[in-house]
Structure formats: structure tokens, C-alpha cells
Design a protein around this motif. Structure first.
Motif, short mmCIF file in Angstrom:
data_model
loop_
_atom_site.label_atom_id
_atom_site.label_comp_id
_atom_site.label_asym_id
_atom_site.label_seq_id
_atom_site.Cartn_x
_atom_site.Cartn_y
_atom_site.Cartn_z
N UNK A 85 0.83 -1.21 0.00
CA UNK A 85 0.00 0.00 0.00
C UNK A 85 0.86 1.25 0.00
N UNK A 86 2.02 1.14 0.67
CA UNK A 86 2.94 2.28 0.63
C UNK A 86 3.37 2.55 -0.80
N UNK A 87 3.70 1.48 -1.53
CA UNK A 87 4.09 1.62 -2.94
C UNK A 87 2.92 2.14 -3.77
N UNK A 88 1.71 1.63 -3.49
CA UNK A 88 0.53 2.05 -4.24
C UNK A 88 0.35 3.58 -4.20
N UNK A 89 0.30 4.12 -2.99
CA UNK A 89 0.02 5.55 -2.85
C UNK A 89 1.23 6.41 -3.23
N UNK A 90 2.43 5.97 -2.83
CA UNK A 90 3.62 6.75 -3.17
C UNK A 90 3.86 6.74 -4.67
N UNK A 91 3.68 5.57 -5.31
CA UNK A 91 3.86 5.48 -6.76
C UNK A 91 2.78 6.29 -7.48
N UNK A 92 1.55 6.24 -6.96
CA UNK A 92 0.48 7.02 -7.58
C UNK A 92 0.81 8.51 -7.52
N UNK A 93 1.37 8.95 -6.39
CA UNK A 93 1.76 10.35 -6.23
C UNK A 93 2.87 10.72 -7.21
N UNK A 94 3.88 9.86 -7.30
CA UNK A 94 5.02 10.14 -8.19
C UNK A 94 4.61 10.07 -9.66
N UNK A 95 3.86 9.05 -10.04
CA UNK A 95 3.41 8.94 -11.43
C UNK A 95 2.49 10.11 -11.80
N UNK A 96 1.67 10.55 -10.82
CA UNK A 96 0.80 11.70 -11.08
C UNK A 96 1.60 12.94 -11.44
N UNK A 97 2.65 13.20 -10.65
CA UNK A 97 3.51 14.35 -10.95
C UNK A 97 4.19 14.19 -12.30
N UNK A 98 4.64 12.95 -12.61
CA UNK A 98 5.32 12.69 -13.87
C UNK A 98 4.40 12.96 -15.06
N UNK A 99 3.17 12.44 -14.99
CA UNK A 99 2.24 12.59 -16.12
C UNK A 99 1.72 14.03 -16.24
N UNK A 100 1.55 14.71 -15.11
CA UNK A 100 1.13 16.12 -15.19
C UNK A 100 2.21 16.94 -15.91
N UNK A 101 3.47 16.69 -15.58
CA UNK A 101 4.56 17.39 -16.25
C UNK A 101 4.65 16.98 -17.72
N UNK A 102 4.51 15.67 -17.98
CA UNK A 102 4.65 15.16 -19.35
C UNK A 102 3.57 15.72 -20.28
N UNK A 103 2.35 15.87 -19.76
CA UNK A 103 1.24 16.33 -20.59
C UNK A 103 0.91 17.80 -20.37
N UNK A 104 1.73 18.49 -19.58
CA UNK A 104 1.53 19.92 -19.37
C UNK A 104 0.26 20.28 -18.63
N UNK A 105 -0.14 19.43 -17.68
CA UNK A 105 -1.37 19.67 -16.91
C UNK A 105 -1.01 20.19 -15.52
N UNK A 106 -1.71 21.22 -15.08
CA UNK A 106 -1.48 21.76 -13.74
C UNK A 106 -2.15 20.88 -12.70
N UNK A 107 -3.37 20.40 -13.00
CA UNK A 107 -4.12 19.55 -12.10
C UNK A 107 -4.39 18.20 -12.75
N UNK A 108 -4.77 17.23 -11.90
CA UNK A 108 -5.14 15.92 -12.41
C UNK A 108 -6.45 15.99 -13.19
N UNK A 109 -6.57 15.13 -14.19
CA UNK A 109 -7.81 14.97 -14.95
C UNK A 109 -8.27 13.52 -14.82
N UNK A 110 -9.46 13.23 -15.31
CA UNK A 110 -9.98 11.87 -15.24
C UNK A 110 -9.05 10.88 -15.95
N UNK A 111 -8.67 11.20 -17.18
CA UNK A 111 -7.82 10.28 -17.94
C UNK A 111 -6.45 10.12 -17.30
N UNK A 112 -5.89 11.20 -16.76
CA UNK A 112 -4.60 11.10 -16.09
C UNK A 112 -4.71 10.28 -14.81
N UNK A 113 -5.84 10.36 -14.12
CA UNK A 113 -6.05 9.57 -12.90
C UNK A 113 -6.05 8.08 -13.21
N UNK A 114 -6.70 7.71 -14.31
CA UNK A 114 -6.73 6.30 -14.73
C UNK A 114 -5.32 5.84 -15.12
#
Length: 302
Positions: A85-114
Motif C-alpha cells: 500500500x505504501x508503494x501504491x500511494x507513493x507510486x500514484x503520487x510520483x506517477x501523477x507528478x510525472x504525467x502532469x509534467x509530461x502532458x503539461x497539466x497543472x491539475x489531475x484529470x480523469x484520464x490522467x487519474x486512470x
């Protein structure tokens, strides 16, 4: 999938996920034992070994094996849940930051959350496979006399099947976690967008229970067929020169559907969804609460 609050360092998200995971497993583990027993039943069992459903399985385990059997094999999940679970939430946090930067999004979107949830699930899968194999072999009644505990499972598996056998079922575990986490984090984002924003701490807790439970339920609907075949793949002892009946995820799904019917792919669904639906709510509530506590600690030190 924390709400848009001040970010915390990786160590905080990792610790919060670990605490959330252990809290959830202590409450919900007996349902996981029932789920595994029902999933491993192939239709050939009879008498005390045959279960007509979740309640029947629960009653027979308690009556024939004792209440403590519902917690057999919990050592592996307890040790697993913290890093998992530590990996689940920490990885979700890190991947979220990675994809927001990669796609130029300031906030999370539905597709980015998936997408973020799916990536976190794949990351998580690599951590959990050996623990899952140990847990399943301890939970299976047919294996009850073979192993004396977690360490014994590891030693006998490595000695008889080789070190790589500890990663039996990696591919099916990857798919199971990708689908569950994509559904879980994707739904949490969507539900939080749809329900009214909470004005109080109690309201936030209620919202998290709703969002986490919906996410856990949808994730379970998506990944149960892969969970069924994963249990069978990991419970199969490897024999040199013999191709296992259940080997790769999607061919195994086809085999189960062909031989036992489509409904067999949802064996153990009721105990699984009863665990991971509310369990998803428990995870999110504890994770959010611990993260808020860490923020207060940090702000108090500032």
C-alpha cells in the motif's frame, strides 16, 4: 490520490500508505481467506471441501478448522501490506507528478487519474508477487499440511521449484493490479468531482469513504477474472518439463471460462468486493487522515 493539498515528500506518502494498508488488512483479512478458498475450488471438491458460497465457506472453515484458520497466512499479508500500500500511494503520487509534467497539466484529470493508477498498479505488482504466492499457498486447505509457516513456504518453493518460482504469476499479478488501481484511482477522482465538497472534517471522512468504496468496488469488478487465474497460477507447483495448466493470464482466463463457464471467473467475487469495496474506503480514509496529520506536524515545525 490525495486531494489538491500541499505536497509532502516521498517518505511521508510511503509511510501513510503503509499505515493505511496494515489498518485495512487487520479488519478485512478473513474475507480474503474465504475469497481464495472459493477461487481455488475447481468443481471437483466434495463434502467439507465443497463450498456453495461465501457464507458456507466461512461457516465450514470455522466449524471444521477453527476460527483462527481465518487468519492463517496473515503474516505474509501484514508484511506485504505495508510495502504494497505504501508503494501504491507513493507510486500514484510520483506517477501523477510525472504525467502532469509530461502532458503539461497543472491539475489531475480523469484520464490522467486512470493512467496514473494503472502505472502505480504495475509498480506495486513487482513488490507483492512473492508475498502473494506465500499467502495463497498457506490459505489453500490442500496445502495446509505441506507448510509450517511463511518461511517454510519460501524454503520449500525455492528448493523444489527454483528461486524464480517466487515470481510465478507475475504477469497475471501485473494485470490484476493495473486494472484494480486504474479503476480505484480513476473512480476516486470522478466521485470527488461529482459529490459536494466537504466543509468539515467529518464531511471529508464521509466523502473519502464514498469515493474509496466506489473505487474499490469498480476496481474489483474489473480485475476479479485476473485474480481468479492468478490464484491458480501461483498455487500450481512447477514440475520440470511439464507445462502448467494455468500459465499465462489471458489463456488461463479462456481455459477457466471454457471448462467451468464464465461465472467461474467471478468465483469469490462477493467476499472480494465486500473486502475491497469498504476496504478501499478504509484505505483512503486512513491514508488521507495520516497525510493530514503529517502536514500538521510539518506546519507545526515550520
Amino acid at each position: 490520490m490525495a486531494s489538491e493539498k500541499a505536497p509532502l515528500p516521498f517518505g511521508y506518502t510511503f509511510m501513510a500508505g503503509a499505515i493505511a494498508g496494515v489498518s485495512e488488512i487487520l479488519v478485512m483479512y478473513p474475507l480474503d481467506v474465504v475469497k481464495t478458498r472459493v477461487q481455488l475450488q475447481t468443481g471437483k471438491s466434495a463434502g467439507a471441501d465443497a463450498y456453495t458460497g461465501m457464507v458456507d465457506c466461512f461457516q465450514k472453515i470455522v466449524r471444521n478448522e477453527g476460527f483462527s484458520r481465518l487468519y492463517r497466512g496473515i503474516t505474509a499479508p501484514i508484511l506485504m501490506e505495508a510495502p504494497k500500500r505504501a508503494t501504491k500511494f507513493a507510486a500514484n503520487d510520483k506517477w501523477g507528478k510525472f504525467y502532469r509534467d509530461a502532458f503539461g497539466q497543472v491539475k489531475m484529470t480523469q484520464s490522467l487519474s486512470v493512467l496514473t493508477g494503472a502505472s502505480a498498479g504495475a509498480t506495486e505488482a513487482f513488490v507483492v508477487v512473492p508475498f502473494e504466492l506465500v499467502k495463497i499457498r498457506l490459505q489453500d486447505k490442500a496445502s495446509a499440511g505441506k507448510y509450517n509457516g511463511m518461511i517454510d513456504v519460501v524454503m520449500k518453493t525455492v528448493r523444489n521449484e527454483g528461486i524464480l518460482a517466487m515470481y510465478n504469476g507475475l504477469e497475471s499479478t501485473l494485470w490484476r493490479h493495473i486494472l484494480w488501481n486504474a479503476g480505484y484511482f480513476g473512480c476516486i477522482f470522478q466521485v470527488r468531482e461529482l459529490i459536494p465538497k466537504a466543509e468539515t472534517k467529518k464531511g471529508q471522512t464521509v466523502n473519502d469513504i464514498i469515493a474509496g468504496t466506489v473505487g474499490g468496488t469498480v476496481g474489483t469488478i474489473l480485475n476479479t477474472p485476473l485474480d481468479v487465474v492468478k490464484s491458480r497460477i501461483q498455487n500450481t507447483v512447477k514440475v520440470p518439463g511439464v507445462t502448467p495448466k494455468y500459465n499465462w493470464a489471458f489463456p488461463a482466463v479462456a481455459t477457466v471460462a471454457k471448462e467451468e463457464g464464465f461465472a467461474a471467473l467471478y468465483k469469490g467475487f462477493i467476499p472480494k468486493v465486500l473486502r475491497l469495496g469498504p476496504g478501499g474506503g478504509i484505505l483512503l480514509v486512513v491514508y488521507t487522515g495520516v497525510m493530514d496529520f503529517f502536514r500538521k506536524m510539518r506546519d507545526g515545525e515550520a
